[in-house]
Write a protein that holds these residues in place. Structure first.
Motif, PDB file in Angstrom:
ATOM      1  N   PHE A  31      24.566 -37.190  -7.729  1.00  0.00           N
ATOM      2  CA  PHE A  31      25.631 -38.125  -7.374  1.00  0.00           C
ATOM      3  C   PHE A  31      26.962 -37.405  -7.457  1.00  0.00           C
ATOM      4  O   PHE A  31      27.270 -36.760  -8.454  1.00  0.00           O
ATOM      5  CB  PHE A  31      25.604 -39.347  -8.297  1.00  0.00           C
ATOM      6  CG  PHE A  31      24.358 -40.164  -8.114  1.00  0.00           C
ATOM      7  CD1 PHE A  31      24.315 -41.166  -7.162  1.00  0.00           C
ATOM      8  CD2 PHE A  31      23.221 -39.913  -8.874  1.00  0.00           C
ATOM      9  CE1 PHE A  31      23.162 -41.908  -6.969  1.00  0.00           C
ATOM     10  CE2 PHE A  31      22.069 -40.659  -8.685  1.00  0.00           C
ATOM     11  CZ  PHE A  31      22.033 -41.654  -7.728  1.00  0.00           C
ATOM     12  N   ASP A  32      27.726 -37.501  -6.382  1.00  0.00           N
ATOM     13  CA  ASP A  32      29.028 -36.840  -6.275  1.00  0.00           C
ATOM     14  C   ASP A  32      30.100 -37.929  -6.255  1.00  0.00           C
ATOM     15  O   ASP A  32      30.083 -38.783  -5.367  1.00  0.00           O
ATOM     16  CB  ASP A  32      29.068 -36.014  -4.991  1.00  0.00           C
ATOM     17  CG  ASP A  32      30.339 -35.213  -4.820  1.00  0.00           C
ATOM     18  OD1 ASP A  32      31.403 -35.637  -5.326  1.00  0.00           O
ATOM     19  OD2 ASP A  32      30.287 -34.172  -4.160  1.00  0.00           O
ATOM     20  N   PRO A  33      31.036 -37.911  -7.205  1.00  0.00           N
ATOM     21  CA  PRO A  33      32.054 -38.960  -7.233  1.00  0.00           C
ATOM     22  C   PRO A  33      33.050 -38.893  -6.072  1.00  0.00           C
ATOM     23  O   PRO A  33      33.743 -39.863  -5.800  1.00  0.00           O
ATOM     24  CB  PRO A  33      32.768 -38.742  -8.572  1.00  0.00           C
ATOM     25  CG  PRO A  33      32.497 -37.319  -8.918  1.00  0.00           C
ATOM     26  CD  PRO A  33      31.166 -36.977  -8.313  1.00  0.00           C
ATOM     27  N   VAL A  34      33.101 -37.763  -5.356  1.00  0.00           N
ATOM     28  CA  VAL A  34      34.058 -37.599  -4.272  1.00  0.00           C
ATOM     29  C   VAL A  34      33.492 -38.075  -2.934  1.00  0.00           C
ATOM     30  O   VAL A  34      34.175 -38.726  -2.150  1.00  0.00           O
ATOM     31  CB  VAL A  34      34.503 -36.118  -4.166  1.00  0.00           C
ATOM     32  CG1 VAL A  34      35.443 -35.904  -2.984  1.00  0.00           C
ATOM     33  CG2 VAL A  34      35.148 -35.677  -5.465  1.00  0.00           C
ATOM     34  N   ARG A  35      32.215 -37.751  -2.650  1.00  0.00           N
ATOM     35  CA  ARG A  35      31.614 -38.161  -1.381  1.00  0.00           C
ATOM     36  C   ARG A  35      30.111 -38.344  -1.554  1.00  0.00           C
ATOM     37  O   ARG A  35      29.528 -37.876  -2.533  1.00  0.00           O
ATOM     38  CB  ARG A  35      31.906 -37.140  -0.281  1.00  0.00           C
ATOM     39  CG  ARG A  35      31.276 -35.787  -0.525  1.00  0.00           C
ATOM     40  CD  ARG A  35      31.696 -34.800   0.551  1.00  0.00           C
ATOM     41  NE  ARG A  35      30.990 -33.547   0.375  1.00  0.00           N
ATOM     42  CZ  ARG A  35      30.057 -33.097   1.184  1.00  0.00           C
ATOM     43  NH1 ARG A  35      29.706 -33.766   2.243  1.00  0.00           N
ATOM     44  NH2 ARG A  35      29.473 -31.946   0.955  1.00  0.00           N
ATOM     45  N   ARG A  36      29.503 -38.998  -0.582  1.00  0.00           N
ATOM     46  CA  ARG A  36      28.053 -39.191  -0.644  1.00  0.00           C
ATOM     47  C   ARG A  36      27.364 -37.825  -0.669  1.00  0.00           C
ATOM     48  O   ARG A  36      27.737 -36.911   0.045  1.00  0.00           O
ATOM     49  CB  ARG A  36      27.551 -39.983   0.570  1.00  0.00           C
ATOM     50  CG  ARG A  36      27.948 -41.429   0.558  1.00  0.00           C
ATOM     51  CD  ARG A  36      27.518 -42.152   1.831  1.00  0.00           C
ATOM     52  NE  ARG A  36      28.174 -41.555   3.002  1.00  0.00           N
ATOM     53  CZ  ARG A  36      27.539 -40.851   3.940  1.00  0.00           C
ATOM     54  NH1 ARG A  36      26.248 -40.658   3.875  1.00  0.00           N
ATOM     55  NH2 ARG A  36      28.211 -40.346   4.957  1.00  0.00           N
ATOM     56  N   THR A  53      22.503 -40.152  -1.582  1.00  0.00           N
ATOM     57  CA  THR A  53      22.857 -40.941  -2.761  1.00  0.00           C
ATOM     58  C   THR A  53      24.211 -41.593  -2.529  1.00  0.00           C
ATOM     59  O   THR A  53      25.048 -41.090  -1.783  1.00  0.00           O
ATOM     60  CB  THR A  53      22.903 -40.082  -4.040  1.00  0.00           C
ATOM     61  OG1 THR A  53      23.930 -39.104  -3.937  1.00  0.00           O
ATOM     62  CG2 THR A  53      21.552 -39.424  -4.307  1.00  0.00           C
ATOM     63  N   TRP A  54      24.382 -42.727  -3.187  1.00  0.00           N
ATOM     64  CA  TRP A  54      25.546 -43.579  -2.982  1.00  0.00           C
ATOM     65  C   TRP A  54      26.041 -44.093  -4.326  1.00  0.00           C
ATOM     66  O   TRP A  54      25.338 -44.873  -4.979  1.00  0.00           O
ATOM     67  CB  TRP A  54      25.162 -44.790  -2.140  1.00  0.00           C
ATOM     68  CG  TRP A  54      24.368 -44.508  -0.911  1.00  0.00           C
ATOM     69  CD1 TRP A  54      23.037 -44.188  -0.831  1.00  0.00           C
ATOM     70  CD2 TRP A  54      24.845 -44.540   0.431  1.00  0.00           C
ATOM     71  NE1 TRP A  54      22.678 -44.024   0.473  1.00  0.00           N
ATOM     72  CE2 TRP A  54      23.760 -44.234   1.275  1.00  0.00           C
ATOM     73  CE3 TRP A  54      26.096 -44.805   0.993  1.00  0.00           C
ATOM     74  CZ2 TRP A  54      23.883 -44.185   2.657  1.00  0.00           C
ATOM     75  CZ3 TRP A  54      26.218 -44.762   2.375  1.00  0.00           C
ATOM     76  CH2 TRP A  54      25.118 -44.448   3.184  1.00  0.00           C
ATOM     77  N   LEU A  55      27.201 -43.703  -4.739  1.00  0.00           N
ATOM     78  CA  LEU A  55      27.823 -44.327  -5.899  1.00  0.00           C
ATOM     79  C   LEU A  55      28.501 -45.620  -5.448  1.00  0.00           C
ATOM     80  O   LEU A  55      28.796 -45.786  -4.255  1.00  0.00           O
ATOM     81  CB  LEU A  55      28.848 -43.383  -6.529  1.00  0.00           C
ATOM     82  CG  LEU A  55      28.246 -42.204  -7.293  1.00  0.00           C
ATOM     83  CD1 LEU A  55      29.334 -41.225  -7.720  1.00  0.00           C
ATOM     84  CD2 LEU A  55      27.447 -42.676  -8.498  1.00  0.00           C
ATOM     85  N   PRO A  56      28.743 -46.552  -6.362  1.00  0.00           N
ATOM     86  CA  PRO A  56      29.437 -47.780  -5.977  1.00  0.00           C
ATOM     87  C   PRO A  56      30.734 -47.464  -5.235  1.00  0.00           C
ATOM     88  O   PRO A  56      31.511 -46.594  -5.653  1.00  0.00           O
ATOM     89  CB  PRO A  56      29.698 -48.468  -7.322  1.00  0.00           C
ATOM     90  CG  PRO A  56      28.560 -48.007  -8.181  1.00  0.00           C
ATOM     91  CD  PRO A  56      28.350 -46.567  -7.779  1.00  0.00           C
TER      92      PRO A  56
END
Length: 157
Positions: A31-36, A53-56
């Motif tokens: 999971f990357d907080p900047v981009r998918r 992967t998709w963070l909220p």
């Protein structure tokens, strides 16, 4: 739940097979907080598969698949898919929520936008055939679809 639109079942079967066997994935989801984050799982003549992967809060633009048909399966979490409804001049986006295990199959003229609007990270597997070479990104303005950009494989992803 499986949502289909009457296109080739092999993309859906491939997506389901890959989603059901995470132990066979060559990498663990990140999971990357900047981009998918994404990783190509499969690349064969005529078909390819991607782990995403998709963070909220992460989402795609409204886009097509450059003439490729496809399917995707939500492995974990919840994703919202928005598709274009209505005619030119009165087009709008209609959404559907897809939870873990849900699958979506689509034809070569499909336009959609996918987002993680939930509180938890999400993982999905996407299959396309033939392999993606371009993706056109769109925006809706006053009920009309306008081309925002055309992305090319090997250059933008």
């Amino acid at each position: 739940m499986i949502v289909t639109t009457g296109v080739r079942a092999d993309h859906l079967n491939t997506a389901r097979r890959l989603a059901d066997n995470p132990e066979a994935w060559p990498v663990a989801p990140r999971f990357d907080p900047v981009r998918r984050w994404y990783h190509r799982l499969l690349g064969e003549s005529g078909v390819e598969a991607w782990l995403l992967t998709w963070l909220p809060g992460q989402e795609t633009d409204l886009h097509d698949h450059g003439g490729s048909a496809g399917a995707f399966v939500v492995v974990s979490g919840t994703l919202t898919e928005r598709t274009v409804t209505g005619a030119d001049g009165s087009a709008c986006l209609t959404g559907r929520v897809l939870t873990a295990g849900a699958a979506r199959q689509f034809g070569e003229h499909h336009l959609h936008q996918i987002a993680n609007e939930g509180p938890e990270p999400a993982v999905s597997v996407h299959v396309y055939g033939p392999e993606l070479t371009t993706m056109t990104r769109y925006r809706l303005q006053a009920g009309r679809l306008l081309v925002a950009a055309v992305d090319r494989a090997g250059a933008q992803w």
